[in-house]
Design an enzyme around this catalytic site. Structure first.
Site, short mmCIF file in Angstrom:
data_model
loop_
_atom_site.label_atom_id
_atom_site.label_comp_id
_atom_site.label_asym_id
_atom_site.label_seq_id
_atom_site.Cartn_x
_atom_site.Cartn_y
_atom_site.Cartn_z
N TYR A 10 8.06 1.98 -7.12
CA TYR A 10 7.39 0.68 -7.26
C TYR A 10 7.04 0.39 -8.72
CZ TYR A 10 6.90 1.20 -2.18
OH TYR A 10 7.15 1.37 -0.84
N GLU A 44 0.86 -1.18 0.00
CA GLU A 44 0.00 0.00 0.00
C GLU A 44 0.89 1.23 0.00
OE1 GLU A 44 -0.84 -1.60 3.39
OE2 GLU A 44 -2.27 -3.00 2.50
#
Ligand code: COA
Length: 156
Positions: A117, A105
Site C-alpha cells: 500500500y 485497514e
C-alpha cells in the site's frame, strides 16, 4: 506478471475467489464471502493465469469515498507484481467511478500488505485499537487521494 491478466471478477470466478479467500483469510464464511463478491456496490478484479484465478482485489464505494475490501494473491504467485496490478485496477476504477479518496485497514503486523500500500502511495491516517480478532490486533488505517493516482515504485 508474465501471462497474468487482470479483469473485472466474473460470476464464474466467484467459487475460486471464495476458495482463495478462505485459504488466505481463515475463519471467513462461504455464504458471507459469496455475498461480498457479488454485492452490486462492491467492485472486484480478478488476476488469472492460464484461466486459473490467482488473485483478487476489490473495493466498495459510497458517494465520493471508496474503501478497499481485500486484496489477496495465491502464495505461489506472490512477488510478481500481481497485487500491485490488482490495486492499480482498483484505484483507477474507483477514480473513474467518482471517488475522491480511498481508505483501507491493514493488520499492524502485515508487513507485505503495508509495503504494497505504501508503494502505491497510501499514507497512514489512524489506528483502530484491537480492531482485529484471532489474533487481537490493531488496524492501521491508510488513505489515498484519487486526485492523482500514482505508483511511487513506478515513478522512482
Ligand atoms: C499482500 C499481498 C496481497 C501482496 O501480493 P503480491 O502479488 O505478492 O505483491 P506484489 O508482487 O504486487 O508486490 C508489490 C510491492 O508490494 C511490496 N511487497 C509485497 N509483498 C512483500 C513482502 N512479502 N515483503 C515486503 N514487501 C512486499 C513490495 O514493495 C512489492 O514491490 P517489489 O516486489 O517491487 O519489491 C500478498 O502477500 C497476500 O496475498 N497476502 C495475504 C493476504 C493479505 O494480507 N492481504 C492484504 C489484506 S489488508
Amino acid at each position: 506478471m508474465n501471462g497474468v491478466t487482470v479483469a473485472p471478477l466474473s460470476m464464474q470466478d466467484v467459487p475460486a475467489a471464495i476458495a482463495l479467500s478462505l485459504a488466505v483469510f481463515p475463519g471467513g464464511g462461504e455464504t458471507s464471502l459469496r455475498a461480498c463478491f457479488t454485492r452490486e456496490c462492491n467492485r472486484f478484479f480478478a488476476a488469472t493465469a492460464d484461466g486459473v484465478l490467482v488473485g483478487f482485489g476489490g473495493y466498495s464505494i459510497a458517494a465520493d469515498q471508496a474503501d478497499v475490501i481485500d486484496v489477496a494473491v495465491s502464495p505461489a504467485f506472490r512477488r510478481q507484481g500481481i497485487a500491485r496490478a490488482l490495486m492499480q485496477a482498483v484505484l483507477a476504477d474507483a477514480q473513474a467511478q467518482g471517488a475522491e479518496s480511498i481508505f483501507l485497514e491493514v493488520r499492524a503486523s502485515n508487513a507485505p500488505a503495508s509495503a504494497l500500500y505504501t508503494a502505491l502511495g497510501f499514507t497512514m491516517c489512524g489506528v483502530r485499537k484491537n480492531y482485529y480478532k484471532n489474533p487481537r490486533e490493531d488496524a492501521v488505517l491508510m488513505t489515498h487521494s484519487l486526485g492523482a493516482v500514482s505508483d511511487k515504485s513506478v515513478e522512482e
